[in-house]
Design a protein around this motif. Sequence first.
Motif, PDB file in Angstrom:
ATOM      1  N   VAL A 184       0.703  -1.171  -0.058  1.00 13.41           N
ATOM      2  CA  VAL A 184       0.078  -0.050  -0.132  1.00 13.41           C
ATOM      3  C   VAL A 184       1.066   1.319  -0.061  1.00 13.41           C
ATOM      4  O   VAL A 184       1.986   1.277   0.361  1.00 13.41           O
ATOM      5  N   GLN A 185       0.411   2.291  -0.456  1.00 10.17           N
ATOM      6  CA  GLN A 185       1.078   3.505  -0.584  1.00 10.17           C
ATOM      7  C   GLN A 185       0.426   4.526  -0.336  1.00 10.17           C
ATOM      8  O   GLN A 185      -1.135   4.812  -0.220  1.00 10.17           O
ATOM      9  N   LEU A 186       0.901   5.908  -0.074  1.00  6.39           N
ATOM     10  CA  LEU A 186       0.168   7.245   0.115  1.00  6.39           C
ATOM     11  C   LEU A 186      -0.174   7.814  -1.221  1.00  6.39           C
ATOM     12  O   LEU A 186       0.663   7.664  -1.955  1.00  6.39           O
ATOM     13  N   PRO A 187      -1.537   8.226  -1.542  1.00 11.65           N
ATOM     14  CA  PRO A 187      -1.532   9.037  -2.748  1.00 11.65           C
ATOM     15  C   PRO A 187      -0.591   9.927  -2.739  1.00 11.65           C
ATOM     16  O   PRO A 187      -0.100  10.570  -1.776  1.00 11.65           O
ATOM     17  N   GLU A 188      -0.002  10.375  -4.179  1.00 16.82           N
ATOM     18  CA  GLU A 188       0.945  11.392  -4.414  1.00 16.82           C
ATOM     19  C   GLU A 188       0.688  12.773  -3.976  1.00 16.82           C
ATOM     20  O   GLU A 188       1.567  13.481  -3.624  1.00 16.82           O
ATOM     21  N   ASN A 189      -0.528  13.005  -3.892  1.00 16.07           N
ATOM     22  CA  ASN A 189      -0.767  14.295  -3.480  1.00 16.07           C
ATOM     23  C   ASN A 189      -1.418  14.550  -2.019  1.00 16.07           C
ATOM     24  O   ASN A 189      -2.114  15.633  -1.756  1.00 16.07           O
ATOM     25  N   HIS A 190      -1.306  13.517  -1.497  1.00 15.57           N
ATOM     26  CA  HIS A 190      -1.733  13.456   0.076  1.00 15.57           C
ATOM     27  C   HIS A 190      -1.098  14.439   1.000  1.00 15.57           C
ATOM     28  O   HIS A 190       0.455  14.599   0.879  1.00 15.57           O
ATOM     29  N   PRO A 191      -1.667  15.184   1.737  1.00 17.05           N
ATOM     30  CA  PRO A 191      -0.917  16.350   2.624  1.00 17.05           C
ATOM     31  C   PRO A 191       0.068  15.639   3.316  1.00 17.05           C
ATOM     32  O   PRO A 191       0.945  16.258   3.666  1.00 17.05           O
ATOM     33  N   ALA A 192      -0.093  14.617   3.950  1.00 15.18           N
ATOM     34  CA  ALA A 192       0.986  14.044   4.878  1.00 15.18           C
ATOM     35  C   ALA A 192       2.236  13.399   4.025  1.00 15.18           C
ATOM     36  O   ALA A 192       3.297  13.778   4.381  1.00 15.18           O
ATOM     37  N   ALA A 193       2.098  13.119   2.638  1.00 10.68           N
ATOM     38  CA  ALA A 193       3.132  12.784   1.635  1.00 10.68           C
ATOM     39  C   ALA A 193       3.946  14.041   1.274  1.00 10.68           C
ATOM     40  O   ALA A 193       5.410  14.209   1.688  1.00 10.68           O
ATOM     41  N   LYS A 194       2.996  15.112   1.140  1.00 12.82           N
ATOM     42  CA  LYS A 194       3.792  16.619   0.983  1.00 12.82           C
ATOM     43  C   LYS A 194       4.608  17.010   2.160  1.00 12.82           C
ATOM     44  O   LYS A 194       5.841  17.515   2.051  1.00 12.82           O
ATOM     45  N   LEU A 195       3.996  16.830   3.627  1.00  8.36           N
ATOM     46  CA  LEU A 195       4.467  17.478   4.506  1.00  8.36           C
ATOM     47  C   LEU A 195       5.769  16.767   4.876  1.00  8.36           C
ATOM     48  O   LEU A 195       6.913  17.155   4.848  1.00  8.36           O
ATOM     49  N   ILE A 196       5.565  15.368   4.959  1.00  8.76           N
ATOM     50  CA  ILE A 196       7.050  14.434   5.236  1.00  8.76           C
ATOM     51  C   ILE A 196       7.946  14.435   4.163  1.00  8.76           C
ATOM     52  O   ILE A 196       9.302  14.520   4.220  1.00  8.76           O
TER      53      ILE A 196
END
Length: 218
Positions: free
Chosen positions: A44-56
């Motif tokens: 499983v993966q975080l969506p590319e534009n997920h706020p958590a993905a952007k923050l980290i």
Amino acid sequence: MLLPIPDVLTSDQVAEASRVLDQAEWVDGRVTAGHQSALAKDNVQLPENHPAAKLIGEMILSALGQNALFVSAALPLKVFPPLFNKYQGGQSFGTHVDNAIRQVTGTPHRIRTDLSATLFLTNPDEYEGGELVVDDTYGTHSVKLPAGHMILYPGTSLHHVRPVTGGARICSFFWIESMVRGDSDRTLLFDLDTAIQTVNAVQLTGVYHNLLRRWANT
Ligand code: NI
């Protein structure tokens, strides 16, 4: 060149990443896989534009910009915004080569994947299995690093992730387009830079002979 880069993130940053990622919703990892690798990919993966993905992701990019070992080894021109994956319950990723070109979703920007990077966000004692296995001309290398550490390897490498049979393995992964395209050219520059910094006569001699081997006609 397969190069571990220790302490990209501090333990406080790893804890912050875990806290943010624990609260995020993960989706099937096949969303970013190419046709061939989708057949091998099970995670499983975080969506590319997920706020958590952007923050980290921004925290990771900022740390990499200040990491002298990373800059010397990768000579980065462009870095793909970091992605995040999780393996648990026997999930794995079979042998594949990463796509040569990646488009940054929602932008016109393309990155040539000269280097692949995996940054570990869970410690080895938090899961069973889950080694990243990279094949190169010198053999097969099995990699499982402490949280906050990263492995850098050529984008041309065949690689796979062994099944995670207990616990959960969370990593960030991304690609780098280098100012120096060829792995052997980058490696020579890295060796030279390291030798200059440590005034290492043996390593400098090695660089001399590797350049001579490349340019000499006999
Ligand atoms: Ni891959």
